[in-house]
Write an enzyme that holds these catalytic residues in place. Structure first.
Site, PDB file in Angstrom:
ATOM      1  N   LYS A  44       0.865  -1.196   0.000  1.00 18.54           N
ATOM      2  CA  LYS A  44       0.000   0.000   0.000  1.00 18.54           C
ATOM      3  C   LYS A  44       0.893   1.236   0.000  1.00 18.54           C
ATOM      4  CE  LYS A  44      -3.617   2.765   1.019  1.00 18.54           C
ATOM      5  NZ  LYS A  44      -4.523   3.179  -0.049  1.00 18.54           N
ATOM      6  N   CYS A 127      -3.351   9.146  -7.322  1.00 22.29           N
ATOM      7  CA  CYS A 127      -4.481   8.815  -6.448  1.00 22.29           C
ATOM      8  C   CYS A 127      -5.571   9.867  -6.600  1.00 22.29           C
ATOM      9  CB  CYS A 127      -4.041   8.725  -4.993  1.00 22.29           C
ATOM     10  SG  CYS A 127      -5.470   8.513  -3.919  1.00 22.29           S
ATOM     11  N   LYS A 162       2.892   5.274 -11.785  1.00 21.32           N
ATOM     12  CA  LYS A 162       1.492   4.833 -11.860  1.00 21.32           C
ATOM     13  C   LYS A 162       0.629   5.985 -12.358  1.00 21.32           C
ATOM     14  CE  LYS A 162      -2.027   2.133  -9.590  1.00 21.32           C
ATOM     15  NZ  LYS A 162      -2.331   1.226  -8.488  1.00 21.32           N
TER      16      LYS A 162
HETATM   17  O1  RRO Z   1      -5.866   5.489  -0.520  1.00 23.24           O
HETATM   18  C1  RRO Z   1      -6.627   5.809  -1.452  1.00 23.24           C
HETATM   19  O2  RRO Z   1      -7.679   6.470  -1.272  1.00 23.24           O
HETATM   20  C2  RRO Z   1      -6.333   5.444  -2.845  1.00 23.24           C
HETATM   21  C3  RRO Z   1      -5.069   5.502  -3.418  1.00 23.24           C
HETATM   22 BR1  RRO Z   1      -3.524   5.941  -2.449  1.00 23.24          BR
HETATM   23  C4  RRO Z   1      -4.914   5.247  -4.816  1.00 23.24           C
HETATM   24  O3  RRO Z   1      -3.821   5.293  -5.405  1.00 23.24           O
HETATM   25  N1  RRO Z   1      -6.028   4.944  -5.520  1.00 23.24           N
HETATM   26  C5  RRO Z   1      -7.253   4.881  -4.951  1.00 23.24           C
HETATM   27  O4  RRO Z   1      -8.240   4.608  -5.646  1.00 23.24           O
HETATM   28  N2  RRO Z   1      -7.389   5.122  -3.611  1.00 23.24           N
END
Ligand code: RRO
Length: 301
Positions: A44, A127, A162
């Site tokens: 994560k 994100c 990414k």
């Molecule tokens: O933690 C999140 O809310 C999250 C992340 Br870091 C991400 O890269 N993609 C996503 O859909 N949620």
């Protein structure tokens, strides 16, 4: 016999299935469990400092999609000092994912990760649940600057960037990443979206909007991977809506060198990785395909 091994940057993977960042790879224990079956595991995303997630509900799912605004929760890069030891138990290579607010954040985190020699460092610049502002991955110039800055301190550790599908032209971002020294592209992060509860007369998620993953986004991910493959030479980790071995094969035919799997745990249960790898094997046997490179990118021919 079928050969599922693939090469990704400097690593040899026992199969092309990679645990994507976020859904399962939250603790060293789940990463170790996943590593029994898949080619590599992604942690994560690690942030610069401790950060609580967003208010609940932060994840909802149905048969079509998973909708999340988890909110980049992290115990912070310095807390990784308590986890590196446990990660030595991994049975497949580690992909270290990280995020930050600034280029300096990414550089500082990279410097702290490099001595632990992950197989790959994934820069999560996409994100959708960041509170404000544009994402690095929504601007080719910002993407390029960030990749160059990180490459100065990443040494021999290859970098994957990414990307977000929430742009007009993902190829332009992928090309900027490649030109600035990225070794790999991970495509895609979740698709920006919203659900509304009509009785409550308000958005479903505590954060109001969030990222969509799961089966609904597979066609979006496939097109992004297909388009990127036509325009860059570096390998692609194709991620988005892969739920079955057949989905993974489609991603490879679009041009992916490896396939990220995350939300599938909602649909296939805790054995999702083993199931997907076994299904790939069966599909290859049935269709007389002996190795993954044999079918990589064939949808372009
Ligand atoms: O933690 C999140 O809310 C999250 C992340 Br870091 C991400 O890269 N993609 C996503 O859909 N949620």
């Amino acid at each position: 016999m079928v050969d599922l091994t693939v090469k990704l940057c400097n690593s040899s993977l026992k199969n092309p299935v990679i645990l994507a960042s976020g859904i399962w790879g939250v603790t060293p224990e789940t990463l170790v469990r996943a590593s029994e079956y898949c080619g590599a595991v992604t942690i994560k995303s690690i942030g610069p400092k401790r950060r609580e997630g967003n208010p609940n509900p932060a994840v909802v799912a149905n048969e079509h999609y998973v909708h999340n605004a988890v909110g980049l929760p992290s115990s912070g890069i310095d807390d990784m000092d308590n986890k590196w030891e446990a990660l030595k138990e991994l049975k497949s290579p580690l992909i270290a994912s990280c995020y930050g607010d600034t280029a300096e954040d990414y550089v500082n985190i990279t410097e702290k990760i490099v001595p632990h020699k992950p197989a790959l460092l994934e820069l999560n610049i996409s994100c959708p649940n960041k509170a404000k502002g544009m994402l690095f991955a929504q601007d080719p110039i910002e993407t390029a600057k960030l990749v160059k800055a990180v490459k100065k301190v990443s040494g021999r550790i290859p970098i994957s960037v990414k990307l977000t599908p929430n742009v007009t032209n993902i190829v332009e971002i992928a090309k900027a990443a490649e030109k600035s020294g990225a070794d790999c592209i991970t495509a895609i992060n979740t698709v920006s979206g919203m659900l509304i509860n009509p009785e409550a007369r308000k958005p479903v998620l505590g954060f109001k909007c969030g990222g969509i993953s799961g089966p609904a986004i597979k066609p979006i991910a496939l097109k992004c991977v297909y388009d990127i493959y036509e325009n860059v030479k570096i390998p692609i980790i194709g991620t988005g809506g892969v739920n079955t071995g057949r989905d993974a094969i489609e991603m490879i035919m679009a041009g992916a060198s490896a396939v990220g799997v995350g939300s599938a745990v909602y649909y296939r249960g805790n054995d999702f990785l083993k199931l997907i790898v076994d299904e790939m094997k069966k599909w290859m046997l049935k269709n007389n395909v002996k190795s993954i490179p044999e079918i990589r990118g064939v949808a372009h021919e």
